[in-house]
Design an enzyme around this catalytic site. Structure first.
Site, mmCIF file in Angstrom:
data_model
loop_
_atom_site.group_PDB
_atom_site.id
_atom_site.type_symbol
_atom_site.label_atom_id
_atom_site.label_comp_id
_atom_site.label_asym_id
_atom_site.label_seq_id
_atom_site.Cartn_x
_atom_site.Cartn_y
_atom_site.Cartn_z
ATOM 1 N N ILE A 233 29.791 7.170 7.065
ATOM 2 C CA ILE A 233 29.867 8.149 8.160
ATOM 3 C C ILE A 233 30.321 7.467 9.450
ATOM 4 C CG2 ILE A 233 28.438 9.666 9.632
ATOM 5 C CD1 ILE A 233 26.834 10.296 6.992
ATOM 6 N N GLY B 260 34.870 2.724 10.378
ATOM 7 C CA GLY B 260 35.100 1.301 10.688
ATOM 8 C C GLY B 260 33.972 0.704 11.494
ATOM 9 N N GLU C 4 9.579 -8.258 -5.198
ATOM 10 C CA GLU C 4 8.335 -7.630 -5.700
ATOM 11 C C GLU C 4 8.592 -6.815 -6.962
ATOM 12 O OE1 GLU C 4 5.947 -8.876 -4.298
ATOM 13 O OE2 GLU C 4 6.654 -9.379 -2.291
#
Ligand SMILES: Cc1cc2nc3c(=O)[nH]c(=O)nc-3n(C[C@H](O)[C@H](O)[C@H](O)COP(=O)(O)OP(=O)(O)OC[C@H]3O[C@@H](n4cnc5c(N)ncnc54)[C@H](O)[C@@H]3O)c2cc1C
Length: 392
Positions: free
Chosen positions: A342, A345, A368
């Site tokens: 969204i 660049g 984990e």
């Protein structure tokens, strides 16, 4: 702030954590990113002091030891807020091992745990090895009893915070004796002879804490440094995994929350082809999917925390912690990926929050216990218990 029903005290804790993150920690993100994860010492000390003053430090430890004595739900609320900040800045809200007070000796409590709760001592965990990652039982580090001492030998990998710690929890297999081949865990002060830093490789995120490779070369520790009994070592690690998996789920919800807020703000402002990009359906749908998945992950995480506070069966907790970590970490990965897209660049620039989270939340699908291991745990419990107990 959300509308999820909770007690006034819970809401107050959530707001306290949010203000700390927004006002004190987030403003340092860019500096940390540009300085290898470091911020000036006075800022770091201020964060440490504030985390203590706000009652967030050691929130998981019993009040009688100086901890916060928070419910699991309250800890999840705080961890979620901590998840909203990048560059490990939230780690100033430290949570020592909550399983420890019940199993350590009075001397160990005074020497290691209470100072850790006060923020005066700092620990790290040396479990993983070259040949033992997901398969913790494959560790080759050994502990050989010689009279009143144990001699520890082995090499550990990925020892997070070795650079800031002053002692280690070391897991090793007993070499000889009645529990030969079983696991044991030890307190090892970092300055003990034979504890050697091998290297501190760079990792994907820009954090001040390193993940060291550490050699244990005939490290002699008194038998009084053994935690619990010979053969108990693995049980402590599992208790720690359960706790951390839940808190990772909470932090991933926080990361996704921040990403969606930032990406939505940008999409409302950024105009291309004559209108804000949020009016392009492709962008709007990415945000809609992200929000929907965040809501699902958050409800799951909150419900699990409440289940733990209600004292549901520990095996059910184990499976639910795996489900929450699996879903929330994969959700956060998808949300971060969409947020980069969204921002276009700009989303590829290190100064952009989406770029940082894109790298940072990746490890939540690995440490984990990887996503594959979480799926194995869930499937195993499903086959033993069926759907109802795990989702009811
Ligand atoms: C940043 C970071 C910090 C860490 N901090 C610590 C720390 O402080 N202390 C510590 O002790 N450890 C730490 N770890 C280690 C971490 O817990 C391990 O990386 C993790 O458990 C995976 O082990 P592994 O990397 O050896 O991967 P492996 O176990 O070698 O797995 C490689 C791949 O095989 C898959 N795989 C393995 N077994 C199975 C199976 N049965 N079924 C399906 N797929 C499988 C895995 O999911 C993975 O995709 C850290 C790791 C990282 C990256």
């Amino acid at each position: 702030m959300g509308t999820y029903p909770m007690a006034r005290e819970d809401r107050e804790i959530q707001e306290r954590a949010r203000r700390f993150v927004d006002d004190e920690l987030i403003p340092w993100e860019l500096h940390a990113e540009e300085h290898g994860g470091q911020i000036p010492d006075d800022a770091r000390e201020r964060h440490h002091r504030m985390a203590i003053e706000l009652g967030l430090y050691a929130m998981n430890m019993p009040r009688e030891l100086g901890g916060g004595g928070f419910s699991t739900f309250q800890q999840v609320l705080v961890s979620e807020q901590i998840g909203r900040v990048t560059n490990g800045l939230g780690w100033c809200v430290h949570t020592p091992p909550a399983w420890a007070p019940d199993v350590v000796s009075a001397e160990q409590l005074e020497r290691w745990i209470v100072p850790t709760v006060r923020g005066e001592r700092h620990e790290c965990y040396a479990i993983t090895e070259e040949a033992a990652g997901s398969d913790v039982d494959a560790i080759q580090a050994t502990a050989r009893r010689e009279g009143e001492v144990y001699a520890l030998n082995g090499t550990k990998m990925h020892v997070t915070s070795f650079n800031t710690a002053d002692y280690l929890f070391v897991q090793a297999k007993l070499d000889g004796g009645p529990h030969d081949g079983e696991h044991a865990m030890f307190f090892v002060d970092k300055d003990t002879d034979g504890v050697r830093l091998v290297r501190e490789p760079a990792y994907m995120h820009t954090y001040p804490d390193t993940h060291a490779e550490v050699a244990l070369e005939d490290v002699r520790v008194p038998a009084a440094n053994r935690i619990g009994e010979e053969g108990d070592g693995l049980a402590f690690t599992y208790a720690w995994f359960r706790y951390e998996r839940l808190m990772i789920a909470a932090r991933c919800c926080g990361a996704a929350d921040r990403l969606i807020e930032e990406a939505t703000g940008f999409a409302r402002e950024r105009v291309q082809f004559g209108r804000p990009i949020i009016e392009h359906q492709a962008i709007a749908h990415m945000l809609a999917d992200s929000l929907t998945e965040l809501w699902a992950a958050r409800l799951m995480t909150y419900e699990l925390a409440r289940n733990i506070d209600r004292g549901v069966d520990v095996k059910v907790q184990h499976a639910q912690c795996s489900m929450a970590k699996l879903y929330a970490s994969e959700m956060a990965g998808r949300v971060a990926d969409r947020a980069v897209q969204i921002f276009g660049g700009r989303g590829y620039m290190r100064e952009n929050v989406a770029e940082r989270f894109y790298r940072e939340v990746r490890v939540d699908r690995i440490w984990e216990g990887t996503s594959e291991i979480q799926r194995n745990i869930v499937a195993d419990q499903l086959s033993k218990r069926g759907v109802g107990p795990l989702t009811g």
